[in-house]
Write an enzyme that holds these catalytic residues in place. Structure first.
Site, PDB file in Angstrom:
ATOM      1  CG  ASP A  12     -77.395 -52.560 -70.510  1.00  0.00           C
ATOM      2  OD1 ASP A  12     -76.893 -51.644 -69.840  1.00  0.00           O
ATOM      3  OD2 ASP A  12     -78.396 -52.418 -71.240  1.00  0.00           O
ATOM      4  CD  GLU A  13     -72.366 -55.089 -74.270  1.00  0.00           C
ATOM      5  OE1 GLU A  13     -72.104 -54.191 -73.430  1.00  0.00           O
ATOM      6  OE2 GLU A  13     -72.655 -54.842 -75.446  1.00  0.00           O
ATOM      7  N   GLY A  14     -71.893 -55.799 -69.144  1.00  0.00           N
ATOM      8  CA  GLY A  14     -71.102 -55.922 -67.916  1.00  0.00           C
ATOM      9  C   GLY A  14     -69.729 -55.282 -68.086  1.00  0.00           C
ATOM     10  CE  LYS A  15     -70.173 -50.975 -72.316  1.00  0.00           C
ATOM     11  NZ  LYS A  15     -71.476 -51.626 -72.480  1.00  0.00           N
ATOM     12  CB  ALA A  38     -73.350 -45.214 -70.299  1.00  0.00           C
ATOM     13  N   GLY A  39     -75.023 -46.652 -68.110  1.00  0.00           N
ATOM     14  CA  GLY A  39     -75.240 -46.820 -66.678  1.00  0.00           C
ATOM     15  C   GLY A  39     -74.539 -48.052 -66.183  1.00  0.00           C
ATOM     16  CG  HIS A  40     -70.887 -48.230 -64.768  1.00  0.00           C
ATOM     17  ND1 HIS A  40     -70.651 -47.255 -65.692  1.00  0.00           N
ATOM     18  CD2 HIS A  40     -70.156 -47.916 -63.689  1.00  0.00           C
ATOM     19  CE1 HIS A  40     -69.807 -46.387 -65.188  1.00  0.00           C
ATOM     20  NE2 HIS A  40     -69.483 -46.755 -63.972  1.00  0.00           N
ATOM     21  CD  GLN A 219     -74.121 -45.661 -75.013  1.00  0.00           C
ATOM     22  OE1 GLN A 219     -73.277 -45.106 -75.660  1.00  0.00           O
ATOM     23  NE2 GLN A 219     -74.462 -45.255 -73.792  1.00  0.00           N
ATOM     24  CB  THR A 296     -84.597 -46.207 -68.601  1.00  0.00           C
ATOM     25  OG1 THR A 296     -84.236 -47.518 -69.044  1.00  0.00           O
ATOM     26  CG2 THR A 296     -83.906 -45.177 -69.459  1.00  0.00           C
ATOM     27  CG  LEU A 327     -70.908 -69.281 -67.617  1.00  0.00           C
ATOM     28  CD1 LEU A 327     -71.328 -69.441 -69.078  1.00  0.00           C
ATOM     29  CD2 LEU A 327     -69.531 -69.923 -67.419  1.00  0.00           C
ATOM     30  CG  ASP A 328     -73.618 -65.582 -62.555  1.00  0.00           C
ATOM     31  OD1 ASP A 328     -73.000 -65.015 -63.472  1.00  0.00           O
ATOM     32  OD2 ASP A 328     -74.394 -64.983 -61.787  1.00  0.00           O
TER      33      ASP A 328
HETATM   34  P1  IMP Z   1     -80.048 -43.027 -76.681  1.00  0.00           P
HETATM   35  O1  IMP Z   1     -78.622 -43.435 -76.591  1.00  0.00           O
HETATM   36  O2  IMP Z   1     -80.630 -42.558 -75.382  1.00  0.00           O
HETATM   37  O3  IMP Z   1     -80.306 -42.073 -77.807  1.00  0.00           O
HETATM   38  O4  IMP Z   1     -80.901 -44.337 -77.045  1.00  0.00           O
HETATM   39  C1  IMP Z   1     -80.756 -45.015 -78.288  1.00  0.00           C
HETATM   40  C2  IMP Z   1     -80.821 -46.528 -78.095  1.00  0.00           C
HETATM   41  O5  IMP Z   1     -79.668 -46.949 -77.383  1.00  0.00           O
HETATM   42  C3  IMP Z   1     -82.008 -47.017 -77.266  1.00  0.00           C
HETATM   43  O6  IMP Z   1     -82.388 -48.284 -77.737  1.00  0.00           O
HETATM   44  C4  IMP Z   1     -81.418 -47.150 -75.866  1.00  0.00           C
HETATM   45  O7  IMP Z   1     -82.132 -48.062 -75.074  1.00  0.00           O
HETATM   46  C5  IMP Z   1     -80.032 -47.655 -76.199  1.00  0.00           C
HETATM   47  N1  IMP Z   1     -79.034 -47.353 -75.179  1.00  0.00           N
HETATM   48  C6  IMP Z   1     -78.442 -46.172 -74.934  1.00  0.00           C
HETATM   49  N2  IMP Z   1     -77.542 -46.293 -73.947  1.00  0.00           N
HETATM   50  C7  IMP Z   1     -77.555 -47.572 -73.555  1.00  0.00           C
HETATM   51  C8  IMP Z   1     -76.810 -48.315 -72.600  1.00  0.00           C
HETATM   52  O8  IMP Z   1     -75.918 -47.814 -71.897  1.00  0.00           O
HETATM   53  N3  IMP Z   1     -77.118 -49.641 -72.499  1.00  0.00           N
HETATM   54  C9  IMP Z   1     -78.043 -50.230 -73.280  1.00  0.00           C
HETATM   55  N4  IMP Z   1     -78.749 -49.586 -74.204  1.00  0.00           N
HETATM   56  C10 IMP Z   1     -78.502 -48.264 -74.345  1.00  0.00           C
HETATM   57 MG    MG Z   2     -75.559 -50.287 -68.674  1.00  0.00          MG
END
Ligand code: IMP
Ligand code: MG
Length: 420
Positions: A12-15, A38-40, A219, A296, A327-328
């Site tokens: 979640d760094e903003g990739k 992952a989610g963006h 991640q 989530t 930074l904002d």
């Molecule tokens: P998993 O990848 O679902 O097995 O989760 C393992 C750990 O990685 C947990 O702490 C999740 O919250 C974290 N995690 C997995 N994917 C992401 C992501 O894209 N961003 C931030 N944390 C993540």
């Molecule tokens: Mg994310």
């Protein structure tokens, strides 16, 4: 030329935004590990789309690849393709390629992830997307791969054999498996067939032809299966070097490693976070930075930038340069803090301990910097930033002994300052 972009913190760094920004000058964007954990968020017109699997360069007319080291939930994949179609982004076989060797996340992986978390004395805080259990099957060499979805006999045989074992395991954990509909999977198989491509071969060919290839990590480094804060990590290797093995390219083919760091730190899920802010300051970062998980919806834990952990990431990824994001979000703090070391057992240490048990009990040692009040999201030139904001950026660059080449000051593409 191959450039690898990875997260230097806990994800979640903003990739996504940085990859989108860089995609304009790329030919191909390829995801190399992870899955829909992952989610963006990408913005198309006034629509905000949450994506999990499709590489972040999707809004440009570029080749997008899902590598063989990924774990793919076919339902989520189709949902994303549909979502994009509805806003006018058509993903056909010309635009999207999926490696036949990518693993399929099946319903039993998700069920096991849920039960695993429920039964663990100390949960990891996974995203419950079945990621770890799908990788487990890869390692045990009993996996279903994307190619199996287009081979009905192989698929049915594997589902019968593997499914039987999973049903037993789920039963022994007190759960029940809803039977997957084979027909639905095979129908998906028919639809994804045009996407299947040998990703490693495509990339190697692209390298030979002098194309620009961006390998997009998911991640973050500190969630790496081996080098992260075990056991509170994800189940794939998230460091830049992993792009080579997951994609099937050699290390000498890589030209650039870019690290993405937030100007502070966040973590979602359990595990150590020495600079975590529990009170009003943490709440302010969470609200201002909209720090809630894309996948989530969980509130992210927030804290000051942790330089010992960041230095470890710089080392693990041999970053050529850094993109510093959000930074904002730091605007409006009277004083800012940077964690420059830890106090542990009465001693001050500069490096982050390698073991999670070693990080626990580390008390951050802070350096204080003055904050700034002026909103910075509309600034387009580095020199126009408040002096104190520049001072913060430069202090981070010095502490990491790295060049900060990109600054992100808002979610939009134009809210990016190139300072390389
Ligand atoms: P998993 O990848 O679902 O097995 O989760 C393992 C750990 O990685 C947990 O702490 C999740 O919250 C974290 N995690 C997995 N994917 C992401 C992501 O894209 N961003 C931030 N944390 C993540
Ligand atoms: Mg994310």
């Amino acid at each position: 030329m191959v450039s690898i972009v990875t997260g230097g913190q806990f994800g979640d760094e903003g990739k996504g935004k940085i990859v989108d920004y860089l995609s304009e000058s790329m030919d191909t964007i390829v995801r190399f590990q992870g899955g829909d954990n992952a989610g963006h968020t990408v913005e198309k017109g006034n629509k905000r789309l949450k994506l999990h699997l499709i590489p972040s360069g999707v809004l440009y007319d570029k080749r997008l690849l899902i590598g063989p080291g990924m774990v793919v939930n076919p339902e989520i994949l189709e949902r994303e393709i549909g979502k994009l179609r509805r806003v006018g982004v058509e993903l056909d076989g010309e635009k999207l390629g999926i490696d036949p060797k990518a693993s399929v996340i099946m319903p039993w992986h998700i069920k096991l992830d849920e039960l695993g978390e429920m039964n663990r004395e100390e949960p990891i805080g996974t995203t419950k997307r079945g990621i770890g259990y799908a990788y487990e099957d890869k390692v045990s060499r009993e996996e279903i791969r994307m190619v199996d979805l287009v081979k009905p006999e192989v698929f049915e045989e594997k589902v019968e054999k593997i499914g039987e074992e999973k049903r037993k395991r789920i039963g022994s954990l007190g759960g029940e498996l809803e039977e997957p509909s084979l027909d639905e999977y095979l129908e998906i198989g028919e639809r994804i067939e045009p996407y299947l491509t040998d990703v490693s071969k495509e990339i190697c060919k692209g390298i030979d032809n002098g194309e620009e290839i961006l390998a997009e990590g998911a991640q973050g480094t500190l969630l790496d299966l081996i080098h992260g804060t075990q056991k509170f990590v994800t189940s794939s290797s998230t460091v830049a070097g992993a792009a080579c093995s997951y994609l099937g390219i050699g290390p000498t083919d890589v030209d650039d490693s870019l690290g993405v760091f937030k100007a502070y730190i966040t973590r979602v899920g359990k595990g150590p976070l020495p600079t975590e802010l529990d009170g009003a300051k943490g709440e302010k970062l969470r609200e201002k930075g909209n720090e809630f998980g894309t996948t989530t919806g969980r509130p992210r834990r927030c804290g000051w930038l942790d330089l010992p952990l960041a230095r470890k990431s710089v080392r693990l990824n041999s970053y050529d340069s850094i993109a510093l994001t959000k930074l904002d979000v730091l605007t409006g703090f009277d004083k800012l803090r940077l964690c420059v070391g830890y106090k542990k057992d009465g001693r001050v240490i500069k490096d982050a301990p390698e073991l999670t048990s070693g990080i626990e009990g580390c008390e951050p040692v802070y350096e204080e910097l003055p904050g700034w009040d002026k909103e910075i999201s509309d600034i387009r030139e580095y020199g126009d930033l408040p002096r104190k904001a520049r001072q913060y950026v430069e202090r981070v660059g010095d502490a990491l002994d790295s060049e900060i080449s990109i600054l992100s000051i808002g979610p939009k593409r134009e809210q990016t300052i190139d300072i390389s």
